[in-house]
Design an enzyme around this catalytic site. Structure first.
Site, PDB file in Angstrom:
ATOM      1  N   ARG A 106       0.810  -1.222   0.000  1.00  0.00           N
ATOM      2  CA  ARG A 106       0.000   0.000   0.000  1.00  0.00           C
ATOM      3  C   ARG A 106       0.846   1.277   0.000  1.00  0.00           C
ATOM      4  O   ARG A 106       1.934   1.310   0.576  1.00  0.00           O
ATOM      5  CB  ARG A 106      -0.925   0.004   1.219  1.00  0.00           C
ATOM      6  CG  ARG A 106      -1.976  -1.102   1.151  1.00  0.00           C
ATOM      7  CD  ARG A 106      -2.765  -1.205   2.445  1.00  0.00           C
ATOM      8  NE  ARG A 106      -3.820  -2.216   2.324  1.00  0.00           N
ATOM      9  CZ  ARG A 106      -3.641  -3.518   2.571  1.00  0.00           C
ATOM     10  NH1 ARG A 106      -2.443  -3.967   2.956  1.00  0.00           N
ATOM     11  NH2 ARG A 106      -4.630  -4.357   2.432  1.00  0.00           N
ATOM     12  N   HIS A 131      -0.749  -2.484  -4.565  1.00  0.00           N
ATOM     13  CA  HIS A 131      -0.123  -3.336  -5.587  1.00  0.00           C
ATOM     14  C   HIS A 131      -0.060  -2.670  -6.963  1.00  0.00           C
ATOM     15  O   HIS A 131      -0.354  -3.282  -7.996  1.00  0.00           O
ATOM     16  CB  HIS A 131      -0.845  -4.669  -5.681  1.00  0.00           C
ATOM     17  CG  HIS A 131      -0.747  -5.517  -4.448  1.00  0.00           C
ATOM     18  ND1 HIS A 131       0.366  -5.517  -3.641  1.00  0.00           N
ATOM     19  CD2 HIS A 131      -1.638  -6.386  -3.887  1.00  0.00           C
ATOM     20  CE1 HIS A 131       0.172  -6.364  -2.635  1.00  0.00           C
ATOM     21  NE2 HIS A 131      -1.030  -6.905  -2.752  1.00  0.00           N
ATOM     22  N   HIS A 205       2.320 -12.844  -5.206  1.00  0.00           N
ATOM     23  CA  HIS A 205       1.132 -12.921  -4.352  1.00  0.00           C
ATOM     24  C   HIS A 205       0.495 -14.313  -4.407  1.00  0.00           C
ATOM     25  O   HIS A 205      -0.726 -14.449  -4.488  1.00  0.00           O
ATOM     26  CB  HIS A 205       0.127 -11.857  -4.796  1.00  0.00           C
ATOM     27  CG  HIS A 205      -0.784 -11.377  -3.708  1.00  0.00           C
ATOM     28  ND1 HIS A 205      -1.910 -12.062  -3.342  1.00  0.00           N
ATOM     29  CD2 HIS A 205      -0.737 -10.280  -2.917  1.00  0.00           C
ATOM     30  CE1 HIS A 205      -2.545 -11.408  -2.380  1.00  0.00           C
ATOM     31  NE2 HIS A 205      -1.839 -10.318  -2.101  1.00  0.00           N
ATOM     32  N   ASP A 279      -2.569  -9.148   8.274  1.00  0.00           N
ATOM     33  CA  ASP A 279      -2.235  -8.499   7.010  1.00  0.00           C
ATOM     34  C   ASP A 279      -1.190  -7.439   7.332  1.00  0.00           C
ATOM     35  O   ASP A 279      -1.427  -6.240   7.214  1.00  0.00           O
ATOM     36  CB  ASP A 279      -3.469  -7.875   6.356  1.00  0.00           C
ATOM     37  CG  ASP A 279      -3.212  -7.442   4.913  1.00  0.00           C
ATOM     38  OD1 ASP A 279      -2.111  -7.744   4.393  1.00  0.00           O
ATOM     39  OD2 ASP A 279      -4.096  -6.805   4.315  1.00  0.00           O
ATOM     40  N   GLU A 345       4.619 -12.638   1.302  1.00  0.00           N
ATOM     41  CA  GLU A 345       5.244 -11.800   0.281  1.00  0.00           C
ATOM     42  C   GLU A 345       6.565 -11.205   0.789  1.00  0.00           C
ATOM     43  O   GLU A 345       6.553 -10.260   1.577  1.00  0.00           O
ATOM     44  CB  GLU A 345       4.323 -10.653  -0.102  1.00  0.00           C
ATOM     45  CG  GLU A 345       2.995 -11.051  -0.690  1.00  0.00           C
ATOM     46  CD  GLU A 345       2.046  -9.872  -0.745  1.00  0.00           C
ATOM     47  OE1 GLU A 345       2.068  -9.140  -1.750  1.00  0.00           O
ATOM     48  OE2 GLU A 345       1.288  -9.667   0.223  1.00  0.00           O
TER      49      GLU A 345
END
Length: 381
Positions: A106, A131, A205, A279, A345
């Site tokens: 982000r 992304h 991803h 996240d 990731e």
């Protein structure tokens, strides 16, 4: 002995898949996965070794479309959730297996200042850019430039992002190489160069469910180890506050193998409430390193399938599949729901263009950006 070496030694003793025959050669097979709306063909390449492992890469998004590996009984299953045909990737892509960039993760408010100039990039995730924006690297058709058999079968893809693409400066040429060897190592390497100073942070991803696509066990029973003492907490929109916080005594402490489901719904921690689960970015290091280091170890205890993830990157974004809500019908007609898969990731830190204390995402002409990640696949007996 360092924690990384201790974990690696434990893996060596855990019963990994049988060592490869040095004379064996992995194979790469070309095919067509479908067509773009404008009629362009979407190539696919399947890499296969002699140990029952195969990986299929499609040119749309330079994406890992499938990865099949055996369990402890020798039963093979696809461990990547996604779609069986091109249609889903075009209509509801969800970043399944995709290459994400130019800037993965982000950017706050879709805005950053670089070399004294303000740049605006598309907002596509609440108030933020995610992304690379509305048409990031995951939504473009890459060119297949090389396919090889050998000790490591491989496919290399290229995408040239023009100056101003999604608001980013500079023409960026990016190569994505997927390779699979007889030691059951799946390597993904990203390399990029620019003709003008710019910002770059590229990652993969892939959505993993080591129980197999469609398994009722989902991914919440996966045992995860992340050798990080710190993580970067976020605000309510998933933008890092800029602080590094100790994982000790929190639900973010994965220094010992822990089932994801044990704490993923512990809403007493506001960080879990913000993201509906995990996240977040774990701080593995403070800079890109010349060699790779352990980022995570993941095991599905029923099947015995697992992987170690190694990379040269300082950050690991761990996402626990929090936003699958039953509206996606994927492979084999399976409906994907919360917790059905996880994402790991390796990358630079989220919102790095706006965070002076984070490792830099700057790339200048004459430099080469590189993110190399290796999934060391194994099966515990």
């Amino acid at each position: 002995m360092s924690r990384t070496l201790m974990i690696a030694a434990a893996l060596a003793a855990s019963g990994a898949m049988t060592a490869a025959d040095p004379a064996a050669a992995a194979q790469a097979k070309r095919a067509t996965f479908g067509r773009m709306p404008d009629g362009r063909t979407v190539p696919s390449v399947t890499l296969t070794n002699g140990k029952g492992v195969s990986a299929t890469v499609i040119a749309l998004g330079a994406s890992l479309q499938a990865l099949t590996m055996p369990d402890k009984a020798g039963e093979r299953a696809d461990v990547q959730i996604g779609y069986d045909t091109i249609d889903g990737y075009l209509t509801k892509p969800e970043f399944f297996g995709a290459t994400v960039g130019r800037v993965a993760n982000r950017i706050a408010g879709g805005r950053f200042t670089f070399d004294g100039r303000v740049y605006n990039v598309p907002v596509n995730n609440g108030p933020n850019s995610l992304h690379g924006g509305t048409k990031g690297f995951d939504k473009v058709l890459w060119e297949v430039t090389e396919v090889k058999d050998g000790p490591a079968a491989s496919v290399t893809l290229r995408y040239v992002s023009p100056d101003g693409d999604m608001g980013y400066p500079g023409t960026l040429t990016t190569y994505a190489t997927y390779s699979l060897d007889e030691q059951n190592q799946l390597t993904i390497e990203y390399r990029a160069s620019t003709d003008r100073a710019t910002v770059v942070n590229i990652s993969n991803h892939a959505y993993w469910n080591l129980a197999g696509v469609g398994s009722p066990r989902g991914a919440m029973g996966h045992l995860v180890t992340i050798p990080a003492a710190r993580y970067t907490p976020t605000d309510a929109t998933s933008i890092p506050t800029g602080r590094h916080v100790s994982v000790a005594g929190t639900v973010f402490d994965f220094r010992k193998a822990t089932a994801i489901g044990d704490r993923v719904r512990d809403g007493r921690d506001p960080q879990i409430a913000y993201g509906r689960g995990y996240d977040h970015n774990w701080v593995i290091g403070d800079a890109v390193t010349p060699t790779q280091h352990l980022m995570a170890r993941v095991v599905e205890p029923v099947s015995g399938r697992g992987f170690e993830l190694w990379s040269n990157q300082p950050g690991l974004q761990f996402y626990s599949g929090n936003f699958f809500d039953g509206t996606i019908v994927g492979k084999g007609g399976h409906i994907y729901r919360m917790g059905d898969a996880i994402v790991m990731e390796p990358q630079l830190f989220p919102d790095a263009p706006n965070q002076k204390n984070f490792p830099s995402v700057r790339l200048d002409p004459g430099q080469t950006y590189r993110n190399t990640m290796v999934y060391k696949l194994f099966t515990e007996r």
